[in-house]
Write a protein that holds these residues in place. Sequence first.
Motif, short mmCIF file in Angstrom:
data_model
loop_
_atom_site.label_atom_id
_atom_site.label_comp_id
_atom_site.label_asym_id
_atom_site.label_seq_id
_atom_site.Cartn_x
_atom_site.Cartn_y
_atom_site.Cartn_z
N LEU A 1 29.79 28.87 24.15
CA LEU A 1 30.69 28.33 25.16
C LEU A 1 30.61 29.15 26.45
O LEU A 1 30.61 28.59 27.55
N ALA A 2 30.50 30.46 26.30
CA ALA A 2 30.36 31.33 27.47
C ALA A 2 29.05 31.05 28.19
O ALA A 2 29.01 31.01 29.43
N GLU A 3 27.98 30.84 27.44
CA GLU A 3 26.69 30.51 28.05
C GLU A 3 26.78 29.22 28.85
O GLU A 3 26.26 29.12 29.96
N LEU A 4 27.48 28.22 28.30
CA LEU A 4 27.68 26.96 29.00
C LEU A 4 28.46 27.17 30.29
O LEU A 4 28.11 26.64 31.35
N LEU A 5 29.53 27.95 30.23
CA LEU A 5 30.35 28.22 31.41
C LEU A 5 29.53 28.93 32.49
O LEU A 5 29.58 28.55 33.68
N VAL A 6 28.76 29.93 32.11
CA VAL A 6 27.92 30.65 33.07
C VAL A 6 26.91 29.70 33.70
O VAL A 6 26.70 29.70 34.92
N ASP A 7 26.28 28.85 32.87
CA ASP A 7 25.31 27.89 33.38
C ASP A 7 25.95 26.93 34.38
O ASP A 7 25.37 26.63 35.43
N ALA A 8 27.13 26.44 34.06
CA ALA A 8 27.82 25.50 34.95
C ALA A 8 28.12 26.15 36.30
O ALA A 8 27.88 25.55 37.36
N VAL A 9 28.64 27.36 36.28
CA VAL A 9 28.97 28.06 37.53
C VAL A 9 27.69 28.37 38.31
O VAL A 9 27.62 28.15 39.52
N ASP A 10 26.66 28.86 37.61
CA ASP A 10 25.38 29.14 38.28
C ASP A 10 24.78 27.87 38.88
O ASP A 10 24.08 27.93 39.88
N GLY A 11 25.07 26.73 38.27
CA GLY A 11 24.57 25.45 38.77
C GLY A 11 25.41 24.85 39.88
O GLY A 11 25.15 23.74 40.33
N GLY A 12 26.46 25.55 40.30
CA GLY A 12 27.26 25.10 41.44
C GLY A 12 28.54 24.36 41.10
O GLY A 12 29.22 23.89 41.99
N ALA A 13 28.86 24.25 39.81
CA ALA A 13 30.10 23.55 39.43
C ALA A 13 31.31 24.36 39.88
O ALA A 13 31.43 25.54 39.58
N SER A 14 32.19 23.68 40.58
CA SER A 14 33.42 24.32 41.05
C SER A 14 34.49 24.12 39.97
O SER A 14 35.25 23.15 40.00
N ILE A 15 34.53 25.04 39.03
CA ILE A 15 35.44 24.92 37.89
C ILE A 15 36.32 26.15 37.74
O ILE A 15 36.76 26.49 36.64
N GLY A 16 36.57 26.82 38.87
CA GLY A 16 37.52 27.91 38.86
C GLY A 16 36.93 29.31 38.89
O GLY A 16 37.67 30.29 38.86
N PHE A 17 35.61 29.42 38.99
CA PHE A 17 34.97 30.73 38.93
C PHE A 17 34.01 30.89 40.10
O PHE A 17 33.47 29.91 40.62
N LEU A 18 33.77 32.14 40.49
CA LEU A 18 32.81 32.45 41.53
C LEU A 18 31.51 32.92 40.89
O LEU A 18 31.52 33.53 39.82
#
Length: 177
Positions: free
Chosen positions: A18-35
């Motif tokens: 799940l953490a890998e997915l979250l990191v991938d989403a943020v690295d891919g530009g998803a604005s989901i609450g993280f920088l």
Amino acid sequence: MSATRLDEGQLTEHVEELAELLVDAVDGGASIGFLAPLDRAAAVAWWKERAAALAAGQVAVWAAFDGRRVVGTVSLAFPDKPNSRHRAELVKLMVHRGARGRGLGRALLGVAEEAAAAAGITLLHLDTETDSPAERLYDSAGWVWAGVIPDYAADPGGELRPTTLYYKRLRAAAPAG
């Protein structure tokens, strides 16, 4: 690929994925609450915090698996006020960049909507970055545009961006029997 509603133990068991997915989403530009860049340890810690909310019934989490690997997730957050028990917020719809384009986002959205209706939820709401690819998904899935708030949240690069609010009315599932 299948989507499974996670319990506290399953969330803990799959926390690294799940953490890998979250990191991938943020690295891919998803604005989901993280920088960006999102530290993997911070992503693990965030998911571990969700386990307590899951156990308390404040959130429901579904994960989509490609074999044993988590490739997508969606959650519903339930309000704690007595006057708002008919609604929930759709949060953290994420699909791994390597699994996009196969309808997984739409499938996860459908799973959350069906589960919400089965639980007696009659109204869902969400916010998403204005002009993001997610807007096309919500528009095509029958969500209703409710407005835009300027400079609502920073995107992963730190730039303030507008957010679009959506809602969707649901029919609560009829009781069995």
